[in-house]
Design a protein around this motif. Structure first.
Motif, mmCIF file in Angstrom:
data_model
loop_
_atom_site.group_PDB
_atom_site.id
_atom_site.type_symbol
_atom_site.label_atom_id
_atom_site.label_comp_id
_atom_site.label_asym_id
_atom_site.label_seq_id
_atom_site.Cartn_x
_atom_site.Cartn_y
_atom_site.Cartn_z
ATOM 1 N N VAL A 189 -104.020 -38.185 59.385
ATOM 2 C CA VAL A 189 -103.753 -38.778 60.520
ATOM 3 C C VAL A 189 -104.410 -38.018 61.652
ATOM 4 O O VAL A 189 -104.354 -36.801 61.614
ATOM 5 N N ARG A 190 -105.250 -38.830 62.490
ATOM 6 C CA ARG A 190 -106.082 -38.131 63.481
ATOM 7 C C ARG A 190 -105.732 -39.123 64.876
ATOM 8 O O ARG A 190 -105.576 -40.386 64.648
ATOM 9 N N LEU A 191 -105.336 -38.355 66.028
ATOM 10 C CA LEU A 191 -105.472 -38.781 67.229
ATOM 11 C C LEU A 191 -106.468 -38.505 68.167
ATOM 12 O O LEU A 191 -106.270 -37.143 68.367
ATOM 13 N N HIS A 192 -106.992 -39.219 68.980
ATOM 14 C CA HIS A 192 -108.142 -38.650 69.951
ATOM 15 C C HIS A 192 -107.534 -39.250 71.335
ATOM 16 O O HIS A 192 -107.222 -40.425 71.559
ATOM 17 N N ASP A 193 -107.636 -38.227 72.091
ATOM 18 C CA ASP A 193 -107.239 -38.660 73.475
ATOM 19 C C ASP A 193 -108.481 -37.979 74.629
ATOM 20 O O ASP A 193 -109.254 -37.204 73.945
ATOM 21 N N PRO A 194 -108.513 -38.394 75.821
ATOM 22 C CA PRO A 194 -109.669 -37.855 76.691
ATOM 23 C C PRO A 194 -109.513 -36.528 77.274
ATOM 24 O O PRO A 194 -110.697 -36.442 78.102
ATOM 25 N N ASP A 195 -108.441 -35.928 77.168
ATOM 26 C CA ASP A 195 -108.524 -34.876 78.017
ATOM 27 C C ASP A 195 -108.532 -33.534 77.019
ATOM 28 O O ASP A 195 -107.663 -32.958 76.387
ATOM 29 N N GLN A 196 -109.716 -32.916 77.264
ATOM 30 C CA GLN A 196 -110.082 -31.386 76.677
ATOM 31 C C GLN A 196 -109.063 -30.371 77.110
ATOM 32 O O GLN A 196 -108.953 -29.465 76.613
ATOM 33 N N SER A 197 -108.706 -30.595 78.551
ATOM 34 C CA SER A 197 -108.230 -29.515 78.966
ATOM 35 C C SER A 197 -106.689 -29.181 78.646
ATOM 36 O O SER A 197 -106.108 -28.031 78.857
ATOM 37 N N ARG A 198 -105.977 -30.087 78.233
ATOM 38 C CA ARG A 198 -104.487 -30.143 77.854
ATOM 39 C C ARG A 198 -104.365 -30.204 76.432
ATOM 40 O O ARG A 198 -104.302 -31.180 75.752
ATOM 41 N N MET A 199 -104.271 -28.864 75.763
ATOM 42 C CA MET A 199 -104.118 -28.751 74.566
ATOM 43 C C MET A 199 -102.590 -28.789 74.095
ATOM 44 O O MET A 199 -101.824 -28.397 74.685
ATOM 45 N N VAL A 252 -94.490 -31.554 63.117
ATOM 46 C CA VAL A 252 -96.010 -31.885 62.639
ATOM 47 C C VAL A 252 -96.320 -30.407 61.643
ATOM 48 O O VAL A 252 -96.811 -30.572 60.586
ATOM 49 N N ASP A 253 -95.787 -29.355 62.153
ATOM 50 C CA ASP A 253 -95.968 -27.946 61.425
ATOM 51 C C ASP A 253 -95.744 -28.472 60.093
ATOM 52 O O ASP A 253 -96.298 -27.912 58.680
ATOM 53 N N VAL A 254 -94.340 -28.938 59.691
ATOM 54 C CA VAL A 254 -93.672 -28.890 58.498
ATOM 55 C C VAL A 254 -94.382 -30.085 57.669
ATOM 56 O O VAL A 254 -94.803 -29.846 56.326
ATOM 57 N N LEU A 255 -94.937 -31.393 58.328
ATOM 58 C CA LEU A 255 -95.372 -32.246 57.502
ATOM 59 C C LEU A 255 -96.906 -32.243 57.317
ATOM 60 O O LEU A 255 -97.328 -32.662 56.131
ATOM 61 N N ALA A 256 -97.502 -31.558 57.970
ATOM 62 C CA ALA A 256 -98.794 -31.366 58.205
ATOM 63 C C ALA A 256 -99.324 -29.959 58.307
ATOM 64 O O ALA A 256 -99.964 -29.837 59.246
ATOM 65 N N PRO A 257 -99.080 -28.886 57.454
ATOM 66 C CA PRO A 257 -99.352 -27.721 57.691
ATOM 67 C C PRO A 257 -101.038 -27.269 57.744
ATOM 68 O O PRO A 257 -101.612 -27.986 57.152
ATOM 69 N N GLY A 258 -101.174 -26.836 58.943
ATOM 70 C CA GLY A 258 -102.754 -26.316 58.971
ATOM 71 C C GLY A 258 -103.409 -27.566 59.862
ATOM 72 O O GLY A 258 -104.650 -27.503 59.759
ATOM 73 N N TRP A 259 -102.427 -28.333 60.551
ATOM 74 C CA TRP A 259 -103.290 -29.350 61.445
ATOM 75 C C TRP A 259 -104.069 -28.295 62.544
ATOM 76 O O TRP A 259 -103.936 -27.310 62.539
ATOM 77 N N ASP A 260 -105.073 -29.081 63.087
ATOM 78 C CA ASP A 260 -105.755 -28.571 64.277
ATOM 79 C C ASP A 260 -106.393 -29.509 65.067
ATOM 80 O O ASP A 260 -106.067 -30.557 64.952
ATOM 81 N N VAL A 261 -107.105 -28.722 66.113
ATOM 82 C CA VAL A 261 -107.686 -29.501 67.506
ATOM 83 C C VAL A 261 -109.140 -29.515 67.418
ATOM 84 O O VAL A 261 -109.814 -28.211 67.175
ATOM 85 N N LEU A 262 -109.741 -30.446 67.417
ATOM 86 C CA LEU A 262 -111.281 -30.488 67.543
ATOM 87 C C LEU A 262 -111.441 -31.002 68.966
ATOM 88 O O LEU A 262 -111.279 -32.252 69.273
ATOM 89 N N ARG A 263 -112.275 -30.331 69.560
ATOM 90 C CA ARG A 263 -112.806 -30.631 70.956
ATOM 91 C C ARG A 263 -114.141 -31.504 70.706
ATOM 92 O O ARG A 263 -115.056 -31.171 69.754
ATOM 93 N N THR A 264 -114.021 -32.610 71.501
ATOM 94 C CA THR A 264 -115.230 -33.498 71.212
ATOM 95 C C THR A 264 -115.863 -33.773 72.536
ATOM 96 O O THR A 264 -115.222 -33.542 73.666
ATOM 97 N N PRO A 265 -117.110 -34.537 72.772
ATOM 98 C CA PRO A 265 -117.639 -34.626 73.857
ATOM 99 C C PRO A 265 -116.944 -35.368 74.729
ATOM 100 O O PRO A 265 -117.244 -35.507 76.143
ATOM 101 N N VAL A 266 -115.815 -36.325 74.332
ATOM 102 C CA VAL A 266 -115.209 -37.195 74.937
ATOM 103 C C VAL A 266 -113.807 -36.893 75.265
ATOM 104 O O VAL A 266 -112.782 -37.700 75.634
ATOM 105 N N GLY A 267 -113.351 -35.812 74.680
ATOM 106 C CA GLY A 267 -111.948 -35.291 74.912
ATOM 107 C C GLY A 267 -111.730 -34.457 73.646
ATOM 108 O O GLY A 267 -112.139 -33.416 73.447
ATOM 109 N N LYS A 268 -110.450 -34.702 73.114
ATOM 110 C CA LYS A 268 -110.419 -33.895 71.767
ATOM 111 C C LYS A 268 -109.457 -34.784 70.767
ATOM 112 O O LYS A 268 -108.948 -35.891 71.162
#
Length: 180
Positions: free
Chosen positions: A123-133, A155-171
């Motif tokens: 499950v991945r969700l992309h939004d346009p705001d890099q500054s609000r983690m 989310v920690d319980v269901l998907a341990p190790g989830w992460d955030v990737l900064r992208t050129p248009v958000g995160k």
């Protein structure tokens, strides 16, 4: 331009006179046909399905959250994911979605990706705001008075190790829900 005017004039002179004896100088308008939209495109959505998942570009709204939850259910069931796995994926996606709306506001453009794979459901969700983690609130899971603040702990319980990737248009928030 001259050819168009000539065709117009020729049609007017060939047109039969109206009841009052005049000729119709205002032919019906013609419009070029609109291009056929992509089958996955509708107002507020752009869907790209694949055999085990999808990518959906959308504006965040309650209607679109219901739609993406339904699409997640149908897609994952068709991919052979267990009912519990489908429920968990829907819950994680809804939590990420609501966090994006809280961070970025209503009608923020989002991209949701859901895909069943050998290791589990992505499950991945992309939004346009890099500054609000994303951040964990200080709310305990057992706090009976808290009305919010448990989402990322779920989310920690269901998907341990989830992460955030900064992208050129958000995160992009990336979660792998392991298969049972």
């Amino acid at each position: 331009m001259r050819a168009t005017a000539g065709c117009y004039l020729a049609r007017c002179h060939d047109a039969p006179p109206t009841a009052g004896g005049s000729r119709n100088l205002n032919p019906p308008p013609t419009f070029p046909s609109a291009p056929t939209p992509h089958p996955g495109a509708t107002l507020g959505h752009y869907l790209t399905p694949n055999p085990t998942g999808f990518s959906l570009h959308m504006s965040a709204s309650p209607r679109n959250l219901r739609a993406v939850r339904g699409l997640t259910e149908a897609t994952l069931r068709n991919a052979g994911v267990s009912p519990d796995g489908v429920d968990c994926a829907q819950l994680v996606l809804a939590e990420l979605y609501s966090n994006a709306v809280n961070a970025c506001g209503d009608y923020v453009p989002l991209v949701a990706e859901v895909e069943a794979g050998a290791a589990g459901v992505w499950v991945r969700l992309h939004d346009p705001d890099q500054s609000r983690m994303p951040w964990h609130s200080g709310v305990a899971m057992s706090d009976p008075e808290a009305e919010s603040g448990r989402g990322l702990r779920i989310v920690d319980v269901l998907a341990p190790g989830w992460d955030v990737l900064r992208t050129p248009v958000g995160k992009q928030i990336r979660c792998l829900l392991p298969l049972d």
